[in-house]
Design an enzyme around this catalytic site. Structure first.
Site, PDB file in Angstrom:
ATOM      1  N   ASN A 196      -4.278  -7.263   0.376  1.00 20.77           N
ATOM      2  CA  ASN A 196      -3.881  -7.029   1.770  1.00 20.77           C
ATOM      3  C   ASN A 196      -4.239  -5.580   2.084  1.00 20.77           C
ATOM      4  O   ASN A 196      -3.547  -4.671   1.650  1.00 20.77           O
ATOM      5  CB  ASN A 196      -2.373  -7.266   1.924  1.00 20.77           C
TER       6      ASN A 196
ATOM      7  N   LYS B  48      -4.171  -4.093   4.873  1.00 26.00           N
ATOM      8  CA  LYS B  48      -3.395  -3.479   5.977  1.00 26.00           C
ATOM      9  C   LYS B  48      -4.348  -2.717   6.899  1.00 26.00           C
ATOM     10  O   LYS B  48      -5.468  -3.171   7.131  1.00 26.00           O
ATOM     11  CB  LYS B  48      -2.294  -2.575   5.420  1.00 26.00           C
TER      12      LYS B  48
ATOM     13  N   HIS C 210       4.405 -11.412   7.026  1.00 28.97           N
ATOM     14  CA  HIS C 210       4.545 -10.215   6.172  1.00 28.97           C
ATOM     15  C   HIS C 210       5.727  -9.407   6.685  1.00 28.97           C
ATOM     16  O   HIS C 210       5.976  -9.333   7.894  1.00 28.97           O
ATOM     17  CB  HIS C 210       3.255  -9.393   6.225  1.00 28.97           C
TER      18      HIS C 210
ATOM     19  N   GLU D  35       6.133  -6.361   7.147  1.00 26.53           N
ATOM     20  CA  GLU D  35       5.785  -5.333   8.140  1.00 26.53           C
ATOM     21  C   GLU D  35       5.628  -5.971   9.520  1.00 26.53           C
ATOM     22  O   GLU D  35       5.994  -5.373  10.535  1.00 26.53           O
ATOM     23  CB  GLU D  35       4.506  -4.599   7.706  1.00 26.53           C
TER      24      GLU D  35
ATOM     25  N   GLU E 224       7.844 -11.410  -1.676  1.00 29.47           N
ATOM     26  CA  GLU E 224       7.649  -9.958  -1.647  1.00 29.47           C
ATOM     27  C   GLU E 224       8.963  -9.251  -1.314  1.00 29.47           C
ATOM     28  O   GLU E 224       9.328  -9.146  -0.128  1.00 29.47           O
ATOM     29  CB  GLU E 224       6.631  -9.594  -0.567  1.00 29.47           C
TER      30      GLU E 224
ATOM     31  N   GLY F  40       4.861  -1.144  -1.398  1.00 32.37           N
ATOM     32  CA  GLY F  40       4.343   0.197  -1.151  1.00 32.37           C
ATOM     33  C   GLY F  40       5.227   1.315  -1.667  1.00 32.37           C
ATOM     34  O   GLY F  40       5.043   2.475  -1.316  1.00 32.37           O
TER      35      GLY F  40
ATOM     36  N   SER G 220       4.089  -3.661  -5.124  1.00 31.71           N
ATOM     37  CA  SER G 220       3.633  -2.675  -6.101  1.00 31.71           C
ATOM     38  C   SER G 220       3.014  -3.304  -7.357  1.00 31.71           C
ATOM     39  O   SER G 220       3.216  -2.809  -8.461  1.00 31.71           O
ATOM     40  CB  SER G 220       4.766  -1.707  -6.457  1.00 31.71           C
TER      41      SER G 220
HETATM   42  C1  PEP Z   1       1.751  -5.911   0.504  1.00 33.95           C
HETATM   43  O1  PEP Z   1       1.157  -5.274   1.343  1.00 33.95           O
HETATM   44  O2  PEP Z   1       2.001  -7.080   0.715  1.00 33.95           O
HETATM   45  C2  PEP Z   1       2.129  -5.252  -0.752  1.00 33.95           C
HETATM   46  C3  PEP Z   1       2.737  -5.958  -1.663  1.00 33.95           C
HETATM   47  O3  PEP Z   1       1.801  -3.918  -0.890  1.00 33.95           O
HETATM   48  P1  PEP Z   1       1.843  -3.054  -2.257  1.00 33.95           P
HETATM   49  O4  PEP Z   1       1.102  -3.847  -3.279  1.00 33.95           O
HETATM   50  O5  PEP Z   1       1.148  -1.765  -1.900  1.00 33.95           O
HETATM   51  O6  PEP Z   1       3.277  -2.876  -2.609  1.00 33.95           O
END
Ligand code: PEP
Length: 250
Positions: free
Chosen positions: A9, A11, A95, A97, A167, A173, A213
């Protein structure tokens, strides 16, 4: 046997040039599609080009969100019809976000899942708890309610082709990863929700990713767990070498 799926992803990162360079750098080095599904969910602006650049390789291209209507007066939005018209294969829906900053609701996500399926786009449906919810012990309740809402109205055969991404919001992040045991426990709980709603075959077929992460150092342990069928990856999907390492671990 469920095939692992590693989805990057991106972003709101990468210029157009950087995006093409990334795909060029990895496409000859991808593991066979029999072993793992490799997906990159890129900024919408780059999707048609990336689909073309990746057309000879095993890399699938996905979007990061979409509207549920096929067309209309929705300034700035992208429709399922438009994504399908440029051969996008996957779309991330719900997601955290998008839920937090753009008020994406469970109801809208349910409509988006239907719209994605109608266009043969595989939805990657995200769910996950906040730190407060984890500390209050309500993680499984939270993800169960998100998944039930997202799946409302679908048949078992449709659900088998979906991807669910667990998630935990506090792990996205932040550099904090859920332990592989905790991640597996919640992915297993999601599988039970699917079994209760449908049947054991559907629960055994649906792929459930972990996200939060994920990086080359922790992917192998996460993937070794029974209920974790891949990863949705932000930061560690931005560099070709680290993305390839994640794929190789699968
Ligand atoms: C994500 O954007 O869905 C995500 C899990 O980001 P990260 O791997 O940077 O934590």
């Amino acid at each position: 046997m469920r095939k692992p799926i590693i989805a990057g992803n991106w972003k709101m990162y990468k210029t157009f040039e950087e995006a093409i360079e990334f795909v060029d750098a990895i496409q000859d080095k991808l593991p066979s599609n029999d072993k793992v599904d490799a997906v990159v969910c890129a900024p919408a602006l780059y999707l048609p080009t990336l689909v073309q650049v990746a057309s000879e390789s095993e890399l699938a291209i996905g979007a990061q969100t979409m509207h549920y209507e096929n067309e209309g007066a929705f300034t700035g939005e992208i429709s399922p019809n438009q994504l399908a018209s440029v051969q996008v294969d996957y779309v991330i829906l719900g997601h955290s976000e998008r839920r937090e900053y753009y008020n994406e609701t469970d109801e809208a996500i349910n409509k988006k899942v239907a719209a994605a399926l109608a266009h043969n786009i595989v939805p990657i449906i995200c769910c996950g708890e906040t730190l407060t919810e984890r500390e209050a012990g309500t993680t499984e309740q939270k993800v169960a309610s998100q998944i039930k809402a997202a799946l409302a109205g679908f048949e078992a055969q449709q659900v088998e082709h979906m991807v669910i991404a667990y998630e935990p919001i506090w792990a996205i992040g932040t550099g904090k990863t859920a332990t592989a045991e905790d991640a597996n426990q919640v992915c297993g709980a999601i599988r039970e929700v699917v079994e209760d709603l449908y049947n054991a075959e559907t629960a055994a077929a649906v792929r459930i990713q972990y996200g939060g992460s994920v990086k080359p150092e922790n992917i192998a342990e996460l993937l070794s767990k029974e209920h974790i069928d891949g990863a949705l990856v932000g930061g560690a999907s931005l560099q070709p070498e680290s993305y390839l390492t994640l794929l190789e671990a699968a």
